[in-house]
Design an enzyme around this catalytic site. Structure first.
Site: not given
Ligand SMILES: CC(C)[C@H](C(=O)O)[C@@H](O)C(=O)O
Ligand SMILES: CC(C)[C@H](C(=O)O)[C@@H](O)C(=O)O
Lengths: 357, 357
Positions: B142, B245, B249
């Site tokens: 990142y 990340d 999710d």
């Molecule tokens: C929006 C994006 C940059 C962010 C990330 O990848 O960190 C989101 O997916 C999260 O998990 O907070």
């Protein structure tokens, strides 16, 4: 048809399962009057032990001379437990992928009807799911420069993509989508990564050549969620090496079990076929491994490298029949279901062969 | 207690949902006699539209002056569809994470009993699952250097970790494991990536200080599979920014829906609280978004930044009560279940407030 097949069992359960992939190929050769000649090569931990190298020159040479390769698995706990070791089994697999130009890794995810209960996902979510993954296999952070600072306190890997690398895998995916439901989902992390922005630009550009294919772009985090929430929304998925590695392992739950998934790596010339599962040291040598992924890899080999669709389908039907008869290895057995017969690797392999003839 | 809270609604449904996180905090303040003063800041697409910058200096200044931050979501289809745009909403979020030193992102995954049916995963697989993720938030690919070649045909991002970065997040995870089931799973890709090998070395080293915690190491591909196959095997999970990340999710399916998941980002000083879900443009402005993740973010804020455990639990109970009464937003409604009442954002927010008093 006369063909040379190289078998590389590799490590752990790779040894046990490729035995059955190979036997199935022999049976097909007998049944259909083909001439398959087999040779064997070493790679991974077993090769390091024997020669000091994860991919001996001899194995690579044999691979280049063969018409197709059936591979097992790679990896060993010794290296997993000691990240400081310099020579590692996986280097063998990465090197052979690169040397043979195997840039496209196809991973079909489809549930056999009888395994509807074997997954942790609800049957109504799974029923009808049918996904074909195209994972880019010779680029990305896997092959970018790796560095460790002299004080060993900083480590890095370069995530890098070139336009031509994205283009050639995406083109294969678009072409495949055309023969299926005409839907392509490209997965990246373009909201954060520059390599992903290049990826997205190239796929967007190429999409113009395929107006008949409905193309969407999805972030990897969302894709990892959607794959479980609603696997039926996907048809063909194309993604980079790292994201593809993660998504296809996850997708094993869509197919009931990891032990069912085969993959084909193609590119320049020779095709390379392997289960998605790993070397599974915890069960290696115990005769418990599911041989079906290796058997289905053999089916992919016949289809893709030799164009033998009928023979390939014959194998898939034999696997299906074995499952319908209630035969299960440990990993695909379901609790509380009647008429299931638990088998080890050998007995399951024999069942498929029985059903082939 | 007297505290200053900055609300940053951000983009898309961020606006709608933070309204209710904030109202819940106001209600708690009233009920318990606290003095919470609120200010508001802009970030993301809305900030680019207003000022040209994804994180205006004024917002950052307000953030530094506040005692805690309640954030909504970020992102807009315009940028997703055009990867060539230079100024992007997500840069605002990444910058504030870096500037505030928010290196530890805590993402608790726990299913509310009444949502057992809302997931695509079988109830018997989910029941009892309770995972606390520690995602490293200010390092990895990142924040490593991003490059694009002059001809724009090659793009790269540097995946990089320093020992101290791994150490500080791993320490937090070990400490948390001590207060829970004493199990830590560290996720990496040490069989391929040098940054992961450093990660694994550091966690192995630190594990010696926590002999009471059972530590395991898992590859990301396997973890993505195990999370769905058997979520109960996990207690605390620690991983890097990118893998975290993806996994969190995906883990939303373990919690029934993405719309239920809150996260806390902590580190140097100010804490930052946000739903895991994104800006969801397809439903933004329609009053359909689930406000519970923002409300649960407010609960995390009270617990972690202000040490108000009782007040925090009060909110969680109010959410639980609202679910038990059968109230559902679109994303957590289940087909074919009786006694469910479908609500929009506002009605759901009001229900929770009703149940708070
Ligand atoms: C929006 C994006 C940059 C962010 C990330 O990848 O960190 C989101 O997916 C999260 O998990 O907070
Ligand atoms: C063993 C490992 C190097 C390999 C990979 O990450 O590519 C495996 O996980 C796979 O998916 O083929």
């Amino acid at each position: 048809m006369s063909k040379k097949i190289l078998v590389i069992p590799g490590d752990g359960i790779g040894q046990e399962v490729t035995t059955w992939g190979k036997k199935v190929l022999e049976t097909i050769a007998d049944n259909y009057g083909h001439q398959f000649t087999f040779d064997e090569g070493i790679m991974g931990h077993v090769a390091i032990e024997a020669t000091g190298e994860p991919l001996p020159a001899e194995t690579l040479e044999k691979a280049k001379q063969s018409d197709a390769i059936l591979f097992g698995a790679i990896g060993h706990a010794k290296y997993d437990n000691d990240p400081t070791l310099k020579v590692r089994p996986e280097q063998g697999l990465l090197k052979i992928r690169k040397e043979l130009g195997l840039y496209a890794n196809l991973r079909p995810i489809k549930l056999f009807d009888d395994l509807l209960q074997a997954s942790s996902i609800k049957p109504e979510i799974l029923q009808g799911a049918d996904i074909l993954f195209f994972r880019e296999l010779t680029g990305d952070v896997y092959f970018g420069e790796k560095k460790r600072s002299e004080d060993r306190n900083t480590a890095s890997d370069l995530m890098i993509y070139h336009k031509y690398e994205v283009e050639r895998i995406a083109r294969k995916a678009f072409e495949a989508a055309r023969t299926r439901k005409k839907k392509l989902c490209s997965v990246d992390k373009a909201n954060v990564l520059e390599a992903s922005r290049l990826w997205r630009e190239v796929v967007q550009e190429l999409a113009k050549e395929y107006p008949d294919v409905e193309t969407e772009h999805m972030f990897i985090d969302n894709a990892a969620m959607q794959l479980i929430k609603d696997p039926k929304r996907f048809d063909v998925v194309v993604t980079g090496n790292l994201f593809g590695d993660i998504l296809t392992d996850e997708a094993s739950q869509v197919a009931g079990s990891m032990g069912m998934l085969a993959s084909a790596s193609v590119g320049d010339k020779v095709g390379f076929y392997e289960p998605i599962h790993g070397s599974a040291h915890d069960i290696a040598g115990k005769g418990l491994a599911n041989p079906l992924a290796s058997i289905l890899s053999a089916a992919l080999l016949l289809d893709i490298s030799f164009g033998l669709q009928e023979e390939s389908q014959r194998i898939i039907k034999a696997v299906d029949a074995s499952l319908r008869q209630g035969f299960r290895t440990m990993d695909i057995a379901t609790k509380h279901t009647e008429n299931q017969f638990l088998l080890g690797t050998e007995a399951m392999g024999l069942k498929v062969i029985e059903n082939l003839t």
